[in-house]
Scaffold this active site. Structure first.
Site, short mmCIF file in Angstrom:
data_model
loop_
_atom_site.label_atom_id
_atom_site.label_comp_id
_atom_site.label_asym_id
_atom_site.label_seq_id
_atom_site.Cartn_x
_atom_site.Cartn_y
_atom_site.Cartn_z
N ARG A 146 4.66 -20.14 0.94
CA ARG A 146 5.53 -19.03 0.58
C ARG A 146 6.95 -19.32 1.04
NH1 ARG A 146 7.69 -14.94 3.16
NH2 ARG A 146 6.44 -15.12 5.06
N ARG A 179 9.70 -26.00 6.32
CA ARG A 179 8.86 -25.39 7.35
C ARG A 179 7.64 -26.22 7.70
NH1 ARG A 179 8.32 -18.85 6.09
NH2 ARG A 179 10.46 -18.37 6.60
N GLU A 230 -0.07 -9.29 0.46
CA GLU A 230 -0.58 -10.49 1.13
C GLU A 230 -2.10 -10.61 0.98
OE1 GLU A 230 0.56 -10.80 5.25
OE2 GLU A 230 -0.30 -12.77 5.50
N GLY A 288 0.81 -1.22 0.00
CA GLY A 288 0.00 0.00 0.00
C GLY A 288 0.84 1.27 0.00
N LEU A 291 8.16 -9.76 1.23
CA LEU A 291 8.56 -8.37 1.05
C LEU A 291 8.69 -8.07 -0.44
CD1 LEU A 291 11.30 -8.14 3.82
CD2 LEU A 291 8.88 -7.67 3.98
#
Lengths: 246, 637, 221
Positions: B435, B330, B425, B45, B441
């Site tokens: 991800r 992960r 996101e 944003g 980022l």
């Protein structure tokens, strides 16, 4: 442990405020300070009392939203610790804890412990940027920045903009906040082009916003949860002198 | 309905360049006639508002925090990927593209991911120009480090605060535009409705969080950059204010919600210390390079870790995944930790934790080396737990961290509602079902700096500026609806506090829709969620008045949306009869516990259309085509 | 002109004017110490200064300018700072700010009052009871003027109190000068602070030694 809290309550910007006393029971030493306040608030809601309003968001010490003066010290006075990272184990059973909002003319109170820090944004808007356009930029490695300079810039850039420096300063000055941005951009080659205008405009904005003058108390550094060093204020002063000379 | 992502065709290397040329342009003199609303001021944003303002559009930007600089992008630690190939280790745009598609378990669109990889390099340049103090070597060149899911060093970083530095870069660009008058900033405002006129997004209704005023803002296009929704689990690494509200309001106005079941659970977080816990703190994944995960072999073993002899310890990751050991991916690592705890072998308060032990590394490398590598993390750990991880093992537990799903968007980042764009996101586009580290980022900034400035022009060029004013009947209706909703919340005057109900929802979600999902657990969740929703609407206690700064009201509104959204997330998880990335269905696993995809039946993005609360949502499918990367079993062995 | 309005500019003017006066204080103290040599020391020193003629006046005007700049901005900054932070905290605790840094305006005003008194006392020599005279060589007998004045305990006390204020003022002021001009960094700052305090202490000791030793009867005619 059980604690007695003295919390600043104020309905709105112009309403009178005062310290109210609340009890916090069965506080766990593993709780964060804000989690302790959460529980006090739950109790207040059940009793039909309006809960204490306070700013908070990330709760991991980086967003800069939390802002409380605890026993006279912004963020409670633990080294490099924001309120959200302050844990109850640093208090003792039976302690009296005074919780107050940031106090400065440039930070009007919104409600209870919530203040309006919009003036910090105004200072950044006065010049806390490089005027680069989106796109059309040379390669990132086209400008070489030796590690010491990059590290120096990063030390300054760690500021989270919480305003503790202002809250702690006997003069209500935002000089540490301003200097961190001025120093970061002054040491980097991409910021040098506008360095003179930046230091003038940002310090001018600081004054216009109603912040006080820096008189080297260094209380800002002691209050800063990121340990931003007052050497950046010295750097700002040098930049100012350079701007005068140029 | 079969959805079309409107991806450009032809050789993948040319897709974005070709598409940029095909997009219609708004001429510079006309740009100032168009107004664009940007909601959220994180990486996506902030970058979007600054870039659009600079192009000459009139921008209005909104955030719920007191300053645009505080969006939760600020909390990202590790770094940001770019295919610069500075270390000369074989990286390329193609390799970043490939790694991201594979890391996402083949559930993302090829063209979107290609574009992300392509512009990744521009972003680094942009950030450097803004004065972001990236790590450098002594000669002055940008430094890189390695990250999960890649065999090259392509991660740029600024100590452990990369997200903060990138966000402050975007914030400074935004500040410059605010000063220039092209962007009007509205901090402490929350979007509570999307205004749709004749099928196109023309504005939003917001609540001023200080005065309590509810009002409509109109524009020619709306850009949502409102982040993810993992706070649906109550405890997560997200900030307290992160919510699904803006996206959910848009969804209820017709925007499709895609793949809500793709949630990422991060394996190394500091465990919950008690019922008072309000959020969980992430510890960088890099710790697993030198730490060994273990749990006691005996159930309910209450001995101190130091008193548990070697033969009573279960180094479960090394046992189960001998080739990868503690560096298992992960999702695997997260699920394995949960298994130990479910088997009553967890450690710490409530038995929800496992050990991450550095003793062996300290013995091998010395405490000094470990301190050099992870000093700040050990310090943070001690601050929170009061335990010295040099002397005793860390306790860790997985925590919800990121949501890959989000509002459905086409290649232009525009949702199925014309004029509604979704970035970062908040959209579903590039991460597929999982991800990779240092990619969030990258996506936020890519969308904000280098995608929306082009694609929004394509839409605006075909619309008449200023078509709707705040007096429009739809605006009035929307404001009334929002006010009605607020009134309703105050009128309940029940017995339960917002956070009691929120914790209850979190418990249902975490236990049934968390790391491992089954048909039965999902059905349980789908039974429990509507019950909680009913209880909320009949028995919640929201104190105070509307026309005021009222955090209880804010939280109540956000919870109300989570209580609806949770049902969609569970439904999506129930419908997806396969395991992929962050979505793990226990019925669908390989013999070794790896996720088992079903490419024949589920190689699509599931986009859900709202049919009203309590009604069955309608599923739309966007088939995923893989023309450049071959569908294969995702294996890092 | 920009400096007069800028918050940093005024701070720099404060520090330079203040430091000018510190230098004067150091020279003045060394000159005064010639009293320990006896009447021949200090009376000769005074005569020497007198012989400089117009230069003395140039020097006095420069000092006056420093004083006025320092005073004006000192008061302005204090008023502005009070306005920027009008309400204190219920619990007032400071970690790094010192008694001397927080009392600059009061020690400063004390020094102003003292300077006026001191000039009237020993320069204009118009205060009651001051001994005016010439020594055997026809020089102003500064020695007798000073020693007779400090035989009065009240007068000596005024000087001692004023020098205590000077000590407090300078223990913040000297290191502050280096910070304000940016002639320091985080490594040198602790040393500069120590040195500043040391200089302040030497000034305190040097100045106070005169009335105290006279009062104690160590320094007599």
């Amino acid at each position: 442990m059980n604690l007695t809290l003295h919390v600043w309550r104020q309905k709105g910007p112009n309403a009178p405020g005062k310290l109210e006393t609340y009890d916090a029971h069965n506080v766990s030493p593993d709780q964060s300070f804000l989690e302790m306040l959460d529980e006090v608030n739950e109790g207040l809601i059940r009793k039909g009392v309006e809960p204490i309003a306070f700013d908070h968001d990330c709760r991991e010490g980086i967003c800069g939203m939390c802002s409380q003066v605890i026993n006279g010290v912004p963020h409670g006075g633990q080294d490099r610790t924001t309120v959200c990272q302050l844990h109850m184990r640093s208090f003792k059973d039976g302690d009296n804890i005074f919780i107050e909002p940031w106090r400065a003319t440039a930070f009007p109170i919104v409600k209870d412990l919530v203040v309006d820090r919009g003036n910090l944004d105004v200072i950044i808007q006065a010049g806390g940027y490089t005027s680069c356009h989106t796109g059309g930029i040379a390669d990132g490695n086209a400008l070489l920045i030796p590690k010491p300079e990059a590290d120096y810039a990063m030390d300054a850039a760690e500021c989270i903009g919480c305003g503790a420096c202002v809250a702690g300063c006997p003069n209500g000055s935002a000089m540490l906040f301003t200097s961190a941005k001025v120093a970061q951009l002054a040491v980097l080659p991409q910021g040098k082009a506008e360095a003179a205008a930046r230091v003038n405009n940002m310090t001018e904005a600081l004054k216009d916003c109603g912040f006080g003058n820096c008189t080297n108390h260094y209380e800002c550094q002691a209050s800063c949860p990121k340990g931003i060093n007052v050497k950046f204020i010295a750097k700002l002063n040098r930049e100012y002198l350079k701007a005068i000379a140029s | 309905m079969i959805l079309d992502g409107k991806c450009p065709t032809g050789p993948i290397e040319k897709t974005w360049d070709k598409h940029r040329f095909d997009l219609k342009l708004v001429n510079p003199a006309n740009k100032r006639k168009y107004k664009v609303i940007v909601v959220g001021t994180g990486l996506a944003g902030g970058a979007a508002a600054a870039s659009l303002g600079e192009l000459g559009y009139q921008v209005e930007a909104f955030c719920y925090q007191d300053s645009p600089r505080r969006a939760h992008s600020i909390a990202a630690q590790g770094g940001r990927n770019a295919a610069k190939n500075y270390p000369n280790d074989g990286d390329s745009i193609y390799r970043l593209f490939y790694d991201t598609i594979k890391g996402g378990d083949f559930r993302a669109r090829e063209a979107d991911v290609w574009r992300l990889a392509q512009v990744s390099n521009n972003i680094i340049d942009q950030c450097v120009a803004q004065g972001v103090p990236f790590a450098r070597d002594y000669a002055g060149y940008l430094d890189n480090r390695s990250f999960g899911g890649a065999q090259v060093s392509r991660t740029f970083y600024a100590r452990g605060q990369t997200g903060q530095q990138l966000l402050l870069g975007a914030y400074s660009a935004l500040a410059r535009q605010i000063k220039a008058g092209t962007v009007k900033m509205f901090p402490r405002t929350e979007m509570l409705d999307l205004i749709v006129v004749d099928g196109e997004a023309k504005g939003i209704t917001i609540r001023d969080l200080v005065t309590g005023e509810v009002r409509a803002h109109v524009a020619d296009a709306v850009v949502l950059c409102t982040g993810g929704y993992v706070n649906v689990f109550y405890l997560s690494t997200n900030a307290m204010g992160c919510s699904v509200t803006a996206a959910w309001k848009a969804h209820k106005k017709g925007a499709f919600f895609a793949n809500p079941c793709y949630t990422q659970i991060h394996p190394t977080c500091i465990p919950q210390s008690g019922d008072h816990q309000s959020k969980l703190t992430l510890m960088s994944e890099s710790l697993r390079n030198d730490g060994r995960c273990w749990a006691p072999k005996k159930q309910g073993d209450n001995r101190k870790p130091g008193d548990i002899p070697e033969e009573d310890r279960d180094y479960y990751l090394e046992r189960k995944y001998p080739s990868f050991g503690n560096l298992a991916p992960r999702d695997i690592a997260s699920r394995a930790a949960k298994e130990q705890c479910d088997d009553n072998r967890g450690v710490g308060p409530g038995g929800r934790g496992v050990y991450l032990d550095f003793a062996a590394s300290i013995k091998r490398l010395g405490e000094h080396t470990i301190r050099e590598r992870y000093g700040n993390l050990f310090e943070m750990y001690e601050k929170i737990t009061d335990e010295n991880a040099y002397k005793q093992p860390m306790r860790i537990y997985p925590a919800p961290h990121y949501s890959m799903g989000g509002l459905w968007v086409d290649y232009n980042c525009m949702s199925n509602i014309p004029g509604l764009f979704v970035l970062g996101e908040a959209n579903f586009s590039v991460h597929g079902a999982n991800r990779l580290g240092a990619s969030a980022l990258m996506q936020g900034l890519a969308d904000g700096y280098f995608v929306i400035p082009y694609t929004i022009g394509g839409y605006l060029a075909q619309t008449k500026p200023g078509a709707v004013s705040v007096d429009h009947a739809e605006c009035k209706r929307s404001v009334e609806e929002v006010n009605g909703n607020i009134k309703k919340l105050f009128s309940i005057k029940g017995k339960k506090t917002v956070s009691e109900l929120y914790r209850a929802l979190g418990k249902v979600m975490w236990e049934n829709v968390g790391m491992a999902r089954s048909d039965a657990s999902l059905k349980t969740a789908l039974k429990e969620i509507p019950k909680l929703r009913d209880e909320f609407w009949n028995n919640v206690n929201v104190s105070g008045e509307g026309g005021d700064f009222n955090q209880q009201l804010e939280n109540a509104g956000r919870l109300a949306d989570f209580l609806e959204f949770a049902e969609l997330l569970s439904k999506d998880a129930l419908h997806r009869e396969e395991s992929c990335g962050g979505h793990f269905r226990v019925e669908h696993q390989m013999p070794d516990g790896e996720a088992q995809r079903d490419d024949v039946n589920f190689c699509y993005a599931a986009a859900w259309e709202s049919k009203g609360v309590g009604n069955e949502p309608e599923l739309h499918k966007e088939p995923l085509k893989f023309e450049n990367v071959h569908l294969a079993i995702r294996s890092y062995k | 002109m920009q400096m007069l309005n800028s918050t940093v500019g005024r701070k720099i003017l404060m520090s330079i004017s203040g430091q000018g006066m510190v230098l004067f204080a150091i020279v003045h103290m060394m000159g005064n110490s010639s009293i320990f040599v006896g009447p021949n020391g200090i009376n000769a020193y005074a005569q020497h200064l007198h012989d400089l003629g117009p230069l003395v006046w140039v020097f006095r005007l420069v000092m006056l300018a420093f004083l006025l700049v320092h005073l004006t901005f000192g008061i302005m900054l204090t008023l502005e700072n009070n306005a920027a932070n009008p309400t204190g905290y219920a619990v007032n605790k400071k970690i790094k700010a010192t008694f001397s840094s927080e009392t600059m305006i009061w020690t400063g005003l004390t020094l102003l009052a003292f300077i006026i008194y001191h000039i009237l006392h020993f320069t204009a020599r118009v205060t009651p009871g001051v001994v005016k005279g010439v020594d055997a060589l026809g020089r102003y007998d500064v020695f007798t003027m000073v020693t007779s004045a400090f035989h009065n305990a009240g007068t000596a006390l005024i000087y001692v109190v004023a020098m205590a204020a000077l000590f407090l003022h300078l223990s913040h002021g000297i290191q502050s000068f280096f910070q304000t001009l940016g002639w320091n960094n985080d490594k040198t700052q602790p040393g500069i602070t120590m040195a500043g305090k040391a200089v302040s202490f030497v000034l305190l000791a040097g100045y106070v030694l005169i009335p105290v030793s006279i009062l104690a009867g160590i320094l007599t005619k």
